[in-house]
Each structure stands twice: as C-alpha cells, then as structure tokens.
Design a protein around this motif. Structure first.
Motif, PDB file in Angstrom:
ATOM      1  N   ALA A 225      -0.192   2.159  55.471  1.00  0.00           N
ATOM      2  CA  ALA A 225      -1.009   3.100  54.824  1.00  0.00           C
ATOM      3  C   ALA A 225      -1.730   2.505  53.323  1.00  0.00           C
ATOM      4  O   ALA A 225      -0.817   2.005  52.748  1.00  0.00           O
ATOM      5  CB  ALA A 225      -0.449   4.452  54.684  1.00  0.00           C
ATOM      6  N   ASP A 226      -2.919   2.583  53.347  1.00  0.00           N
ATOM      7  CA  ASP A 226      -3.596   2.222  52.115  1.00  0.00           C
ATOM      8  C   ASP A 226      -3.569   3.255  51.197  1.00  0.00           C
ATOM      9  O   ASP A 226      -4.589   4.231  51.355  1.00  0.00           O
ATOM     10  CB  ASP A 226      -4.925   1.575  52.240  1.00  0.00           C
ATOM     11  CG  ASP A 226      -5.522   0.840  50.931  1.00  0.00           C
ATOM     12  OD1 ASP A 226      -6.711   0.914  50.988  1.00  0.00           O
ATOM     13  OD2 ASP A 226      -4.680   0.596  50.236  1.00  0.00           O
ATOM     14  N   LEU A 227      -2.609   3.374  50.043  1.00  0.00           N
ATOM     15  CA  LEU A 227      -2.595   4.878  49.321  1.00  0.00           C
ATOM     16  C   LEU A 227      -2.398   4.370  47.904  1.00  0.00           C
ATOM     17  O   LEU A 227      -2.057   3.429  47.451  1.00  0.00           O
ATOM     18  CB  LEU A 227      -1.443   5.838  49.984  1.00  0.00           C
ATOM     19  CG  LEU A 227      -0.185   5.087  49.981  1.00  0.00           C
ATOM     20  CD1 LEU A 227       0.326   5.635  48.647  1.00  0.00           C
ATOM     21  CD2 LEU A 227       0.545   5.671  51.050  1.00  0.00           C
ATOM     22  N   SER A 228      -2.727   5.664  47.326  1.00  0.00           N
ATOM     23  CA  SER A 228      -2.385   5.648  45.717  1.00  0.00           C
ATOM     24  C   SER A 228      -1.453   6.575  45.421  1.00  0.00           C
ATOM     25  O   SER A 228      -1.377   7.721  46.310  1.00  0.00           O
ATOM     26  CB  SER A 228      -3.787   5.928  44.881  1.00  0.00           C
ATOM     27  OG  SER A 228      -4.349   7.158  45.029  1.00  0.00           O
ATOM     28  N   THR A 229      -0.676   6.747  44.338  1.00  0.00           N
ATOM     29  CA  THR A 229       0.177   7.664  44.020  1.00  0.00           C
ATOM     30  C   THR A 229      -0.158   8.506  42.956  1.00  0.00           C
ATOM     31  O   THR A 229      -1.226   8.494  42.118  1.00  0.00           O
ATOM     32  CB  THR A 229       1.663   6.967  43.574  1.00  0.00           C
ATOM     33  OG1 THR A 229       1.466   6.369  42.427  1.00  0.00           O
ATOM     34  CG2 THR A 229       1.971   6.096  44.738  1.00  0.00           C
ATOM     35  N   VAL A 230       0.457   9.771  42.617  1.00  0.00           N
ATOM     36  CA  VAL A 230       0.103  10.662  41.539  1.00  0.00           C
ATOM     37  C   VAL A 230       0.246   9.946  40.087  1.00  0.00           C
ATOM     38  O   VAL A 230      -0.325  10.456  39.478  1.00  0.00           O
ATOM     39  CB  VAL A 230       0.968  11.785  41.662  1.00  0.00           C
ATOM     40  CG1 VAL A 230       0.674  12.619  42.927  1.00  0.00           C
ATOM     41  CG2 VAL A 230       2.360  11.577  41.732  1.00  0.00           C
ATOM     42  N   SER A 231       1.057   8.861  39.954  1.00  0.00           N
ATOM     43  CA  SER A 231       0.987   8.160  38.839  1.00  0.00           C
ATOM     44  C   SER A 231       0.254   7.382  38.720  1.00  0.00           C
ATOM     45  O   SER A 231       0.136   6.632  37.536  1.00  0.00           O
ATOM     46  CB  SER A 231       2.775   7.635  38.824  1.00  0.00           C
ATOM     47  OG  SER A 231       2.817   6.737  39.595  1.00  0.00           O
TER      48      SER A 231
ATOM     49  N   ILE B 109       2.242  10.926  47.022  1.00  0.00           N
ATOM     50  CA  ILE B 109       1.005  10.383  47.316  1.00  0.00           C
ATOM     51  C   ILE B 109      -0.005  10.979  46.918  1.00  0.00           C
ATOM     52  O   ILE B 109      -0.002  12.361  46.872  1.00  0.00           O
ATOM     53  CB  ILE B 109       0.937  10.534  48.860  1.00  0.00           C
ATOM     54  CG1 ILE B 109       2.074   9.644  49.697  1.00  0.00           C
ATOM     55  CG2 ILE B 109      -0.470  10.118  49.425  1.00  0.00           C
ATOM     56  CD1 ILE B 109       2.269   9.818  50.869  1.00  0.00           C
ATOM     57  N   PHE B 110      -1.080  10.565  46.333  1.00  0.00           N
ATOM     58  CA  PHE B 110      -2.148  11.213  45.900  1.00  0.00           C
ATOM     59  C   PHE B 110      -3.491  11.081  46.708  1.00  0.00           C
ATOM     60  O   PHE B 110      -3.932  12.237  47.122  1.00  0.00           O
ATOM     61  CB  PHE B 110      -2.660  10.368  44.506  1.00  0.00           C
ATOM     62  CG  PHE B 110      -4.102  11.098  44.047  1.00  0.00           C
ATOM     63  CD1 PHE B 110      -5.387  10.351  44.003  1.00  0.00           C
ATOM     64  CD2 PHE B 110      -3.957  12.402  43.348  1.00  0.00           C
ATOM     65  CE1 PHE B 110      -6.472  10.914  43.657  1.00  0.00           C
ATOM     66  CE2 PHE B 110      -4.956  12.974  42.774  1.00  0.00           C
ATOM     67  CZ  PHE B 110      -6.260  12.269  42.802  1.00  0.00           C
ATOM     68  N   ARG B 111      -3.542   9.971  47.335  1.00  0.00           N
ATOM     69  CA  ARG B 111      -4.780  10.103  48.315  1.00  0.00           C
ATOM     70  C   ARG B 111      -4.379   8.810  49.442  1.00  0.00           C
ATOM     71  O   ARG B 111      -3.815   7.532  48.792  1.00  0.00           O
ATOM     72  CB  ARG B 111      -6.063   9.297  47.641  1.00  0.00           C
ATOM     73  CG  ARG B 111      -7.296   9.312  48.607  1.00  0.00           C
ATOM     74  CD  ARG B 111      -8.378   9.399  47.971  1.00  0.00           C
ATOM     75  NE  ARG B 111      -8.893  10.730  47.132  1.00  0.00           N
ATOM     76  CZ  ARG B 111      -9.765  10.653  46.502  1.00  0.00           C
ATOM     77  NH1 ARG B 111     -10.686   9.919  45.997  1.00  0.00           N
ATOM     78  NH2 ARG B 111     -10.227  11.897  45.737  1.00  0.00           N
ATOM     79  N   ILE B 112      -4.633   8.947  50.644  1.00  0.00           N
ATOM     80  CA  ILE B 112      -4.622   7.940  51.553  1.00  0.00           C
ATOM     81  C   ILE B 112      -5.994   7.493  51.934  1.00  0.00           C
ATOM     82  O   ILE B 112      -6.779   8.270  52.364  1.00  0.00           O
ATOM     83  CB  ILE B 112      -3.771   8.318  52.767  1.00  0.00           C
ATOM     84  CG1 ILE B 112      -2.423   8.891  52.082  1.00  0.00           C
ATOM     85  CG2 ILE B 112      -3.528   7.151  53.760  1.00  0.00           C
ATOM     86  CD1 ILE B 112      -1.448   9.087  53.264  1.00  0.00           C
ATOM     87  N   ASN B 113      -6.046   6.176  52.002  1.00  0.00           N
ATOM     88  CA  ASN B 113      -7.569   5.615  52.620  1.00  0.00           C
ATOM     89  C   ASN B 113      -7.110   5.345  54.039  1.00  0.00           C
ATOM     90  O   ASN B 113      -6.960   6.176  54.979  1.00  0.00           O
ATOM     91  CB  ASN B 113      -7.878   4.540  51.800  1.00  0.00           C
ATOM     92  CG  ASN B 113      -8.734   4.861  50.602  1.00  0.00           C
ATOM     93  OD1 ASN B 113      -9.158   5.886  50.298  1.00  0.00           O
ATOM     94  ND2 ASN B 113      -8.759   3.828  49.762  1.00  0.00           N
ATOM     95  N   GLY B 114      -7.070   4.150  54.494  1.00  0.00           N
ATOM     96  CA  GLY B 114      -6.777   3.726  55.923  1.00  0.00           C
ATOM     97  C   GLY B 114      -5.377   3.860  56.328  1.00  0.00           C
ATOM     98  O   GLY B 114      -4.630   3.541  55.439  1.00  0.00           O
ATOM     99  N   MET B 115      -5.077   3.982  57.530  1.00  0.00           N
ATOM    100  CA  MET B 115      -3.741   3.988  58.196  1.00  0.00           C
ATOM    101  C   MET B 115      -3.989   3.219  59.436  1.00  0.00           C
ATOM    102  O   MET B 115      -4.953   3.238  60.107  1.00  0.00           O
ATOM    103  CB  MET B 115      -3.303   5.488  58.544  1.00  0.00           C
ATOM    104  CG  MET B 115      -3.039   6.462  57.289  1.00  0.00           C
ATOM    105  SD  MET B 115      -2.403   7.958  57.533  1.00  0.00           S
ATOM    106  CE  MET B 115      -0.700   7.441  57.584  1.00  0.00           C
ATOM    107  N   GLY B 116      -2.820   2.501  59.900  1.00  0.00           N
ATOM    108  CA  GLY B 116      -3.143   1.856  60.760  1.00  0.00           C
ATOM    109  C   GLY B 116      -1.775   1.306  61.631  1.00  0.00           C
ATOM    110  O   GLY B 116      -0.518   1.619  61.242  1.00  0.00           O
TER     111      GLY B 116
END
Length: 122
Positions: free
Chosen positions: A97-103, A28-35
């Motif tokens: 979770a709305d997220l981006s990854t390290v790649s 995981i690089f960054r997480i925006n929303g979670m729900g």
C-alpha cells in the motif's frame, strides 16, 4: 505505526480457487494505490494486480481473466480472488500500500505485508 496483514493463503489443487485478503491498520491518513505481488522460488518479485484509490485496476498478463482484485476504501482492505489456479501460480504473495500517516500526511511511502504462501498442486 502501520501494519499490513495478509490472510487466505494455503494449498489448493490446480483449477481451484483461493481468496487472499490484506488489511492495513495503524496511524494511516490516506492510501493511494494498493496491490498484490508474488515471488516464486528463484524468481524476482512481480506485480500480480494493483488498484488505485479511484478504482483503476491493472493486472499482470498471466493472471488476466483468472484473478480479480477488489478494494474496500472504508476498511483499508484489498482482496485478490484467484480462480483457475495453476502450479505456476505457486509463490509467496505480498500485498502493498502506498500511504501516508497522520504524522506526515503529505509523505507517501510503500508499505508491505509479511507475505502469505500459495501452493498449487498439479
């Protein structure tokens, strides 16, 4: 690879509490929303509660005042404290979770957990 794992579901009597937890792990690089969402038999999946990375919270009208969502950004976890549970709260509860990854740090997509069953007996 990213995983969301829920825990804390089970059987509870009407009026009782339960606490759900969801941990996101992996690259995981960054997480925006979670729900949290839920899906009862024969019904569509519906939003229960959500929280942004900045702490903005949204609740479904049916759970306001009874459920509390919280989030630990350092641990990539989100929790749902459910009080005064009613039989109509019976459902499979999913976290997302709305997220981006390290790649792909600028590409955000929605990830889902496998779901945890909550059953409220009358």
């Amino acid at each position: 690879q990213v995983q969301l794992v829920e825990s804390g579901g089970g059987l509870v009597q009407a009026g009782g509490p339960l606490r759900l937890s969801c941990a996101a792990s992996g690259s995981i690089f960054r997480i925006n929303g979670m729900g949290w969402y839920r899906q009862a038999p024969g019904k569509q999946r519906e939003l229960v509660a959500s929280v942004t990375s900045g702490g903005r919270i949204n609740y479904a009208g049916s759970v306001k005042g009874r459920f509390t969502i919280s989030r630990d950004n350092a641990k990539n976890t989100v929790h749902l404290q459910m009080n005064s549970l009613q039989p109509e709260d019976t459902a499979v509860y999913y976290c997302n979770a709305d997220l981006s990854t390290v790649s792909a740090t600028m590409v955000f997509r929605l990830y889902w957990g496998q779901g945890t069953q909550v059953t409220v007996s009358s």
